[in-house]
Write an enzyme that holds these catalytic residues in place. Sequence first.
Site, PDB file in Angstrom:
ATOM      1  N   ASP A  47       0.873  -1.149   0.189  1.00 58.41           N
ATOM      2  CA  ASP A  47      -0.066   0.098   0.095  1.00 58.41           C
ATOM      3  C   ASP A  47       0.907   1.450  -0.029  1.00 58.41           C
ATOM      4  OD1 ASP A  47      -2.385  -1.462  -0.189  1.00 58.41           O
ATOM      5  OD2 ASP A  47      -2.528  -1.314   2.028  1.00 58.41           O
ATOM      6  N   GLY A  48       1.832   1.312   0.736  1.00 63.36           N
ATOM      7  CA  GLY A  48       2.931   2.475   0.663  1.00 63.36           C
ATOM      8  C   GLY A  48       3.450   2.610  -0.712  1.00 63.36           C
ATOM      9  N   ARG A 150      -7.598  20.483  22.434  1.00 64.28           N
ATOM     10  CA  ARG A 150      -6.366  20.376  23.268  1.00 64.28           C
ATOM     11  C   ARG A 150      -6.133  18.964  23.097  1.00 64.28           C
ATOM     12  NH1 ARG A 150      -9.141  24.879  25.742  1.00 64.28           N
ATOM     13  NH2 ARG A 150      -7.763  26.677  25.806  1.00 64.28           N
ATOM     14  N   THR A 163      -9.304   3.029   7.450  1.00 66.14           N
ATOM     15  CA  THR A 163      -8.796   1.841   7.905  1.00 66.14           C
ATOM     16  C   THR A 163      -7.319   2.049   8.448  1.00 66.14           C
ATOM     17  OG1 THR A 163      -8.065   0.957   5.689  1.00 66.14           O
ATOM     18  CG2 THR A 163     -10.372   0.137   6.607  1.00 66.14           C
ATOM     19  N   TYR A 165      -4.411   4.943  10.142  1.00 64.77           N
ATOM     20  CA  TYR A 165      -4.208   5.831  11.191  1.00 64.77           C
ATOM     21  C   TYR A 165      -5.653   5.990  11.895  1.00 64.77           C
ATOM     22  CZ  TYR A 165      -1.921   8.861  14.666  1.00 64.77           C
ATOM     23  OH  TYR A 165      -1.649   9.260  15.800  1.00 64.77           O
ATOM     24  N   ALA A 187      -5.859  11.683  21.285  1.00 65.55           N
ATOM     25  CA  ALA A 187      -5.539  11.804  22.813  1.00 65.55           C
ATOM     26  C   ALA A 187      -6.242  13.258  23.399  1.00 65.55           C
ATOM     27  CB  ALA A 187      -4.267  11.539  23.149  1.00 65.55           C
ATOM     28  N   GLN A 225       2.028   9.713   3.441  1.00 68.69           N
ATOM     29  CA  GLN A 225       3.229   9.737   4.049  1.00 68.69           C
ATOM     30  C   GLN A 225       4.474  10.579   3.809  1.00 68.69           C
ATOM     31  OE1 GLN A 225       2.363   9.236   0.903  1.00 68.69           O
ATOM     32  NE2 GLN A 225       3.997   7.850  -0.491  1.00 68.69           N
TER      33      GLN A 225
END
Length: 272
Positions: A47-48, A150, A163, A165, A187, A225
């Site tokens: 895929d890359g 934040r 599908t 990250y 996060a 990428q």
Amino acid sequence: MELKVAIVANKEELTIQVVYRLRRLLAQAGIPEDPLQPTIVISVGGDGTLLSAFHQYEAQLYQVRFIGVHTGHLGFYTDWRDYELAEMVASLQNEEIKSISYPLLEVKIGYANGKPKRRLLALNESTIKRGNRTMVADVYIKDELFERFRGDGLSISTPTGSTAYNKSVGGAVLHPSINAMQLAEIASLNNRVFRTLGSPIVISDNDWLQIKLQHSSDYQVTVDQLDIPQDQMDTICYRIAQERIRFVSTRHMHFWHRVKDAFIGDSEAHEI
């Protein structure tokens, strides 16, 4: 339209051998190579490699279609395995080669120093982070303030990139027939003082996102990428692009089959 092929491959030993066999089969079939003005781009690797092929030919998306040949485990953008080259080349000799298209993400970066905006396309996703410090940014949806974020960062993905990250940070998996993008928080800080939605959101192709950044010189922005150099960025806008990527569909695998194969595997093997 005359069939002309370009090959984009990684440097792995197996891939080099596959490309050698592929070129021989293309020559036998009378299909010429033209790396400058191809009508078909064949990616050999993973895929890359296909992401690299996409960015190499993104200025020619209206003229080219893509095929992925995988030399390892099955990937999301690769329909053919390295031992199926003869069948793949034969499929290209059909008079009418059909294609299937997927949405892309348009990324526009604005700068505080008056530098002209930079426009990029993403097949998978774009992320925004800020070094080792908490990132603070205002998130606008269609010019209306939605939240002050934040946290560690933000991920904006296409359906096919959902599908990647996006999934690892809790985003939903979207079928590529949905012409939309997804925003997932990385996060986020949520307490009595700081509040965000805390859930992924899906943005339609009629809307857009604008991320207004606080002044800083340590933002880390990616488009697929590619690492985008920091140069006084102050806004990043996202929307579904007018361009789309097209894949040759002579043997295009069902999306949910790809998802199952990649993340679940053979369900019968898990039966008790």
